[in-house]
Structure formats: structure tokens, C-alpha cells
Design an enzyme around this catalytic site. Structure first.
Site, PDB file in Angstrom:
ATOM      1  N   LYS A 123      17.598  -4.458   6.458  1.00  0.00           N
ATOM      2  CA  LYS A 123      18.740  -3.757   7.077  1.00  0.00           C
ATOM      3  C   LYS A 123      18.725  -3.914   8.595  1.00  0.00           C
ATOM      4  CE  LYS A 123      17.438   0.274   5.473  1.00  0.00           C
ATOM      5  NZ  LYS A 123      16.192  -0.107   4.759  1.00  0.00           N
ATOM      6  N   ARG A 182      20.981   8.491   3.413  1.00  0.00           N
ATOM      7  CA  ARG A 182      19.865   8.265   2.491  1.00  0.00           C
ATOM      8  C   ARG A 182      19.841   9.302   1.372  1.00  0.00           C
ATOM      9  NH1 ARG A 182      16.277   5.287   6.367  1.00  0.00           N
ATOM     10  NH2 ARG A 182      14.500   4.531   5.192  1.00  0.00           N
ATOM     11  N   ARG A 229       5.640  -6.768   9.022  1.00  0.00           N
ATOM     12  CA  ARG A 229       6.675  -6.429  10.013  1.00  0.00           C
ATOM     13  C   ARG A 229       6.088  -6.003  11.360  1.00  0.00           C
ATOM     14  NH1 ARG A 229      11.280  -2.280   8.390  1.00  0.00           N
ATOM     15  NH2 ARG A 229       9.566  -0.944   7.726  1.00  0.00           N
ATOM     16  N   ARG A 243       4.619  -0.256  13.074  1.00  0.00           N
ATOM     17  CA  ARG A 243       4.861   1.155  12.768  1.00  0.00           C
ATOM     18  C   ARG A 243       3.692   1.765  12.019  1.00  0.00           C
ATOM     19  NH1 ARG A 243      10.709   1.043  10.094  1.00  0.00           N
ATOM     20  NH2 ARG A 243       9.689   2.706   8.929  1.00  0.00           N
ATOM     21  N   ARG A 293       7.440   5.769   0.169  1.00  0.00           N
ATOM     22  CA  ARG A 293       8.818   5.542   0.650  1.00  0.00           C
ATOM     23  C   ARG A 293       9.674   4.875  -0.420  1.00  0.00           C
ATOM     24  NH1 ARG A 293       6.974   2.506   5.711  1.00  0.00           N
ATOM     25  NH2 ARG A 293       9.123   1.797   5.907  1.00  0.00           N
TER      26      ARG A 293
END
Ligand code: ADP
Ligand code: ADP
Ligand code: ZN
Length: 215
Positions: free
Chosen positions: A13, A88, A127, A161, A172
């Protein structure tokens, strides 16, 4: 144009939102980025959000709805925006409808990026982002052109992160299927939902999104 980029954590996203932002001049509104900024600034809201984010749980609807309601009334949003990571929950989707109605704005499209769980885990594990401009990268899938130097701003500092660890990712994903996936039928019923195959290479996903936006 008002767009929602929808999908599980790690689907792409943010990556696609950054590209649409550059190509179409729409601002990217990432609730995750806004919450992380509040956590870094040590605000009351940041304190409330931090424990949830660290645990891989969702932050309360009231907080994120409040953030988005304030943000979309700012000047840079007047020509349109891309929502990345919001809504969400069904309650957030309903609140967004109300906000848009109040400001006589219309949602143009919800683009769902579909990716298998195994690929999500691999994407999240690799990431990282530029510490200066937030441009997104990946250890193997998307490296800077010059190693260690951000393509966008030239910075040599990058960050990962704290919630991008295996344990939190599992939580998650669970939250996504329990609370966020039920938002899909909400938008399908409104006739605004479009899906793209997020298993493709980044450029191919971008091309598929561009063809949806061109219609
Ligand atoms: P999200 O915002 O949905 O959580 P990101 O855009 O941050 O996801 O992407 C997660 C990671 O996967 C990033 O490191 C990004 O570079 C990489 N990535 C994004 N899209 C793809 C893709 N289509 N193929 C391979 N890797 C991707
Ligand atoms: P990703 O795309 O990888 O899931 P985000 O940066 O969008 O990550 O979100 C990181 C965390 O911020 C989420 O796990 C959640 O705790 C919180 N968060 C972000 N957006 C929302 C939202 N719309 N509602 C509730 N919590 C949110
Ligand atoms: Zn940068």
C-alpha cells in the site's frame, strides 16, 4: 480524486501510494505514519497508540478517525488524497462516509492489493525506509540504485520499524483477517471496490492500478 489503498500489512500500500502521489499529485495519508509521528513526538495520543502498535493490535477507532477527520480538512488535501491503512474497521469506513458527505466529497475507488500470507511475511521482514524522507525500500525486492543512498533525497540513514518482527507480524495478520477484511464487502456493496494482483512485481502492480485510475 479520493482513493483508498486497501490490503494486509506488507501488501504494498505504502509503496504504491508513494508512486501515485508522485504521478498524480495526490497526497498520501498513512495513518501508520501519522501514528508513528505521534509516538516519536511523545504526545498523549502517541502514548495511547504505542502499546497497541508494539503489540500488533489496532489503535482505537476514535483516535484514527479523529486524525483523519482533521487531516483531510487541511489545504493540501483539497485536490484529493490517497488513504493508506485507513479505514481498517467497518466503524472507520462508516465514519469516513460521514466525513466525506459532510464535506461534499466523493470516494472514487477502493483498490484492494491481494497478496499471499507467505509473501507478506517476507516483504515485512525485508522492509526499511529512508530515515529522512520515508521512501520505502526492501532488502532484496527494492534496493536503492546506489547502495546505502536514498534515491529520493540522498540520505544515507535508514530505519526499520520495531513492529516489523515475526511475532508482531503474525498478530497483525490475524487482526487484518478479523477486523479489516470485513470492510471489503462494505465497499463491494457500494460498487467502488477494485482488486489488483499484488503478487506481481512492483511496476506491474503500479500499471494495473494506473489502468483502473484511467477509467
Ligand atoms: P504496506 O504499506 O502495505 O504495509 P509496503 O508498501 O511497505 O506495504 O511494502 C512492504 C515491503 O514490500 C516493502 O519493503 C516494499 O519495498 C516491498 N514491496 C512492495 N510491493 C512489492 C511487490 N509488488 N513485490 C515485491 N516487494 C514489494
Ligand atoms: P502496515 O501497513 O504494515 O500494517 P501501518 O503503518 O499501516 O502498517 O500500521 C502500523 C500500526 O499502526 C498498525 O499495526 C496499528 O497498530 C496502527 N494503525 C495504523 N492505521 C490504523 C487504523 N486505521 N486503525 C487502527 N490502527 C491503525
Ligand atoms: Zn530519502
Amino acid at each position: 480524486m479520493i482513493l483508498i489503498l486497501f490490503g494486509p500489512p506488507g501488501a504494498g500500500k505504502g509503496t504504491q501510494a508513494q508512486r501515485i502521489e508522485k504521478a498524480h499529485g495526490l497526497v498520501q495519508l498513512s495513518t501508520g505514519d501519522m501514528l508513528r509521528a505521534a509516538v516519536s513526538a511523545g504526545t498523549e495520543m502517541g502514548k495511547l497508540a504505542k502499546s497497541k502498535m508494539d503489540a500488533g493490535a489496532l489503535v482505537s477507532d476514535d483516535i484514527v478517525i479523529g486524525i483523519i477527520n482533521d487531516r483531510i480538512q487541511e489545504d493540501d488535501c483539497k485536490d484529493g488524497f490517497i488513504l493508506d491503512g485507513f479505514p481498517r474497521t467497518v466503524a472507520q469506513a462508516e465514519a469516513l462516509d460521514e466525513m466525506l458527505t459532510q464535506q461534499t466529497l466523493k470516494l472514487d475507488a477502493v483498490i484492494e492489493i491481494k497478496v499471499d500470507d507467505a509473501a507478506l511475511v517476507e516483504r515485512i521482514a525485508g522492509r526499511y525506509t529512508c530515515a529522512n524522507c520515508n521512501e520505502g525500500y526492501h532488502d532484496t525486492n527494492l534496493k536503492p540504485k546506489v547502495e546505502g543512498v536514498c534515491d529520493n533525497c540522498g540520505s544515507t540513514e535508514f530505519k526499520r520499524r520495531p513492529d516489523d518482527n515475526a511475532e508482531t507480524v503474525a498478530k497483525r495478520l490475524k487482526e487484518y483477517y478479523a477486523q479489516t477484511a470485513p470492510v471489503l464487502p462494505y465497499y463491494a456493496d457500494k460498487g467502488v471496490l477494485r482488486s489488483v494482483d499484488g503478487m506481481q512485481a512492483i511496476d506491474d502492480v503500479s500499471a494495473q492500478i494506473a489502468s483502473i485510475l484511467a477509467v
